[in-house]
Write a protein that holds these residues in place. Structure first.
Motif, PDB file in Angstrom:
ATOM      1  N   VAL A  72       0.837  -1.201   0.000  1.00 58.19           N
ATOM      2  CA  VAL A  72       0.000   0.000   0.000  1.00 58.19           C
ATOM      3  C   VAL A  72       0.869   1.247   0.000  1.00 58.19           C
ATOM      4  O   VAL A  72       1.805   1.369   0.798  1.00 58.19           O
ATOM      5  CB  VAL A  72      -0.930   0.014   1.229  1.00 58.19           C
ATOM      6  N   SER A  73       0.565   2.180  -0.874  1.00 63.63           N
ATOM      7  CA  SER A  73       1.318   3.431  -0.908  1.00 63.63           C
ATOM      8  C   SER A  73       0.813   4.367   0.184  1.00 63.63           C
ATOM      9  O   SER A  73      -0.372   4.360   0.525  1.00 63.63           O
ATOM     10  CB  SER A  73       1.184   4.105  -2.278  1.00 63.63           C
ATOM     11  N   SER A  74       1.693   5.165   0.722  1.00 64.30           N
ATOM     12  CA  SER A  74       1.278   6.110   1.772  1.00 64.30           C
ATOM     13  C   SER A  74       0.334   7.165   1.212  1.00 64.30           C
ATOM     14  O   SER A  74      -0.562   7.649   1.910  1.00 64.30           O
ATOM     15  CB  SER A  74       2.509   6.775   2.402  1.00 64.30           C
ATOM     16  N   SER A  75       0.495   7.504  -0.061  1.00 65.60           N
ATOM     17  CA  SER A  75      -0.384   8.524  -0.653  1.00 65.60           C
ATOM     18  C   SER A  75      -1.821   8.024  -0.759  1.00 65.60           C
ATOM     19  O   SER A  75      -2.769   8.801  -0.584  1.00 65.60           O
ATOM     20  CB  SER A  75       0.128   8.923  -2.048  1.00 65.60           C
ATOM     21  N   SER A  76      -1.993   6.723  -1.037  1.00 70.19           N
ATOM     22  CA  SER A  76      -3.360   6.188  -1.123  1.00 70.19           C
ATOM     23  C   SER A  76      -4.007   6.156   0.260  1.00 70.19           C
ATOM     24  O   SER A  76      -5.213   6.390   0.392  1.00 70.19           O
ATOM     25  CB  SER A  76      -3.359   4.793  -1.752  1.00 70.19           C
ATOM     26  N   ILE A  77      -3.228   5.870   1.295  1.00 74.02           N
ATOM     27  CA  ILE A  77      -3.755   5.907   2.665  1.00 74.02           C
ATOM     28  C   ILE A  77      -4.132   7.334   3.029  1.00 74.02           C
ATOM     29  O   ILE A  77      -5.173   7.593   3.636  1.00 74.02           O
ATOM     30  CB  ILE A  77      -2.721   5.349   3.659  1.00 74.02           C
ATOM     31  N   GLN A  78      -3.288   8.279   2.661  1.00 70.94           N
ATOM     32  CA  GLN A  78      -3.559   9.689   2.940  1.00 70.94           C
ATOM     33  C   GLN A  78      -4.865  10.132   2.289  1.00 70.94           C
ATOM     34  O   GLN A  78      -5.692  10.812   2.911  1.00 70.94           O
ATOM     35  CB  GLN A  78      -2.399  10.552   2.428  1.00 70.94           C
ATOM     36  N   ASP A  79      -5.065   9.711   1.037  1.00 67.40           N
ATOM     37  CA  ASP A  79      -6.277  10.109   0.318  1.00 67.40           C
ATOM     38  C   ASP A  79      -7.534   9.469   0.896  1.00 67.40           C
ATOM     39  O   ASP A  79      -8.557  10.128   1.073  1.00 67.40           O
ATOM     40  CB  ASP A  79      -6.144   9.732  -1.161  1.00 67.40           C
ATOM     41  N   ILE A  80      -7.463   8.176   1.208  1.00 74.48           N
ATOM     42  CA  ILE A  80      -8.668   7.457   1.622  1.00 74.48           C
ATOM     43  C   ILE A  80      -9.080   7.797   3.050  1.00 74.48           C
ATOM     44  O   ILE A  80     -10.253   7.788   3.397  1.00 74.48           O
ATOM     45  CB  ILE A  80      -8.479   5.937   1.456  1.00 74.48           C
ATOM     46  N   LEU A  81      -8.089   8.145   3.903  1.00 70.90           N
ATOM     47  CA  LEU A  81      -8.397   8.490   5.289  1.00 70.90           C
ATOM     48  C   LEU A  81      -8.413   9.985   5.546  1.00 70.90           C
ATOM     49  O   LEU A  81      -8.819  10.427   6.619  1.00 70.90           O
ATOM     50  CB  LEU A  81      -7.385   7.827   6.240  1.00 70.90           C
ATOM     51  N   GLY A  82      -7.934  10.754   4.584  1.00 67.09           N
ATOM     52  CA  GLY A  82      -7.923  12.199   4.761  1.00 67.09           C
ATOM     53  C   GLY A  82      -6.977  12.670   5.836  1.00 67.09           C
ATOM     54  O   GLY A  82      -7.246  13.665   6.522  1.00 67.09           O
ATOM     55  N   CYS A  83      -5.854  11.977   5.994  1.00 64.41           N
ATOM     56  CA  CYS A  83      -4.893  12.332   7.040  1.00 64.41           C
ATOM     57  C   CYS A  83      -3.674  13.020   6.411  1.00 64.41           C
ATOM     58  O   CYS A  83      -3.584  13.166   5.192  1.00 64.41           O
ATOM     59  CB  CYS A  83      -4.455  11.089   7.812  1.00 64.41           C
TER      60      CYS A  83
END
Length: 519
Positions: free
Chosen positions: A465-476
């Motif tokens: 999992v890329s950190s950017s996709s986590i950032q986008d999906i969780l809004g963090c």
């Protein structure tokens, strides 16, 4: 002991005796499964409480085995009493009503042992499969009951806080949309979590909220317990000549412009799933669809079927002296495999999709899975557009239908205009989309911002999992996403990460446990 504010003193029986038949069942299961006798007795009690509730058969046989009170309750007496109070809708029980030879627990243990044994026989006395099937049954039946019709769905307990967590699905004051994404690699509990949520939604809405489930792998369509509990209809395409009673060519209006627009839009849906479907094929398909509508305009039914469209497409190819290509092959499959309703069918096509709950099994199809789904989605969108806005009462929006897309990573990269429109416009109509996919990476598509409209996101263990996709999906923030990147890779089965309800920088890690684990 204090009950309902009154001091009462009882001498509670410290043991009970099961019926002879229950004793035989419990001992047989103990020998086969190697589980302790009291564990099986508690399992019997719980499954009977879930199935029979207050209508449990009264047991008058006491010639079975002895069961002492401390052994049965262990440290869970308060919890078990609370369950009984919830089911029986009263709290003022004498101790003998709870645990004695004429008690609620005695009746449920005797009745439940028979249910356990019947399940054991149905799986051929395979103890491993018995436990697996039993767990699956209680996962879905053990809905966390709420005293309100609001769709606040119990999803689990915090890992550290142990707080109970709820998904406030239709609370318009807290959530702009109700779209949801569940992400995780196979085998981590993702599908079980999804089925549990759908079951609870059906129950809590009094079966007024429907769903259309595209079963990409064919594993949900055979889950008899889920089908029974959600009261849904199944359609197993390419099996036993079963077809969908849906006609993709039904329109709210059959004016010339409406037909022209619909024909062009269908051509785009075809093109979205096949790179070989170019401008020539799109134009030919649109022309064939328009010709098919013209043919049916003089009859009682104003819409064609895929046999009509195939016929006109072949005529055009013959006139132009063209060889069959991708368009003709796809139309032949749609017509010959009897996937959708066609003229001459003994069953009428469905008037409305938003009032139906169904599982559409597409796993037997090699190349048409996504196209079949998109044709249904297009029909759903057309119907949605003609609906009045969904009513809101006390900040709670009524949800009509949930579109459930399993294995969504096979769909998200395709530019399907109708799926995008439902995601953008479905809120006011009470139409919701649930995605189940393998990773947050799946939602990073340049042509459409899925993350912006996914209000609820649950991440199970994922790989790569890329950190950017986590950032986008969780809004963090980028820093938090970087920290979560390692956390996501190390999650245990049924452990889940989601954004906080306050939509702050914080995230929540919880156990997406089924209710049976509380037992």
């Amino acid at each position: 002991m204090v009950i309902s504010g009154v001091n009462k003193i009882f001498i509670m029986a410290d043991r009970l005796y099961t019926s002879q038949q229950a004793d035989e069942y419990i001992n047989g299961l103990r020998m086969e499964s190697k589980l302790d006798k009291f564990v099986i007795a508690r399992m019997a009690f719980m499954i009977s409480l879930s199935k029979y509730g207050t209508d449990v058969p009264q047991s008058s046989n006491f010639s079975g085995g002895e069961m002492k009170r401390p052994t049965f309750f262990k440290e869970d007496e308060i919890f078990i009493r609370t369950l009984i109070a919830q089911v029986y809708k009263k709290s003022d029980f004498s101790d003998d009503e709870i645990y004695s030879n004429k008690s609620i627990i005695k009746n449920h243990v005797d009745a439940g042992s028979g249910l356990l044994w019947n399940l054991f026989e149905s799986v051929g006395h395979d103890s491993t499969r018995w436990i697996k099937d039993l767990v699956g049954k209680i996962e879905l039946e053990g809905a966390k009951e709420r005293l309100s019709k609001d769709l606040d769905i119990y999803i689990g307990k915090g890992v550290l806080s142990k707080d109970e967590l709820y998904m406030e699905l239709n609370d318009t004051n807290k959530h702009a949309n109700s779209h949801l994404a569940i992400m995780g690699k196979p085998g981590v509990g993702k599908t079980q979590f999804l089925l549990k949520i759908l079951t609870d939604i059906r129950k809590q809405s009094n079966f007024q909220t429907n769903f259309i489930y595209f079963d990409y792998k064919g594993d949900v369509v055979d889950n008899d317990n889920f089908i029974d509990l959600t009261r849904c209809r199944t359609y197993k395409l390419l099996k036993n000549n079963e077809s969908l009673p849906i006609n993709p060519f039904v329109l709210p209006s059959y004016e010339e412009q409406d037909i022209l627009i619909s024909a062009r839009e269908k051509a785009e849906s075809f093109a979205s799933i096949n790179s070989k479907f170019g401008p020539v094929q799109k134009g030919a398909l649109a022309d064939a669809i328009i010709a098919a509508y013209n043919r049916r305009s003089v009859g009682d039914v104003p819409y064609p079927d895929f046999n009509d469209v195939l016929e006109y497409a072949q005529l055009m190819y013959e006139e132009d002296n063209k060889k069959d290509d991708t368009l003709i092959e796809v139309l032949k499959d749609l017509a010959q495999f009897n996937l959708f309703w066609s003229h001459g069918s003994l069953v009428k096509p469905l008037d409305k999709l938003t009032t139906k709950t169904m599982i559409i099994d597409v796993h037997n199809m090699v190349v048409l899975k996504e196209l079949v789904a998109y044709l249904v989605i297009e029909r759903l969108y057309k119907e949605m557009s003609a609906l009045p806005d969904s009513p809101i009462k006390d900040g709670r929006r009524a949800l009509r239908t949930i579109l459930v897309i399993d294995e969504a990573h096979n769909y998200l990269s395709q530019k399907n205009i109708f799926l995008q429109r439902i995601i953008r416009e479905g809120r006011s109509k009470g139409i919701v989309v649930f995605f189940a996919s393998q990773s947050p990476n799946d939602y990073q598509q340049k042509f459409f911002n899925f993350q912006e409209l996914l209000e609820f996101a649950y991440i199970f263990q994922c790989e790569g999992v890329s950190s950017s996709s986590i950032q986008d999906i969780l809004g963090c923030s980028a820093k938090t996403a970087k920290d979560l990147q390692t956390e996501v890779a190390r999650l245990e089965p049924f452990q889940t990460i989601t954004r906080s309800n306050a939509k702050t920088e914080e995230f929540v890690k919880f156990i997406a446990e089924a209710f049976y684990k509380n037992y």
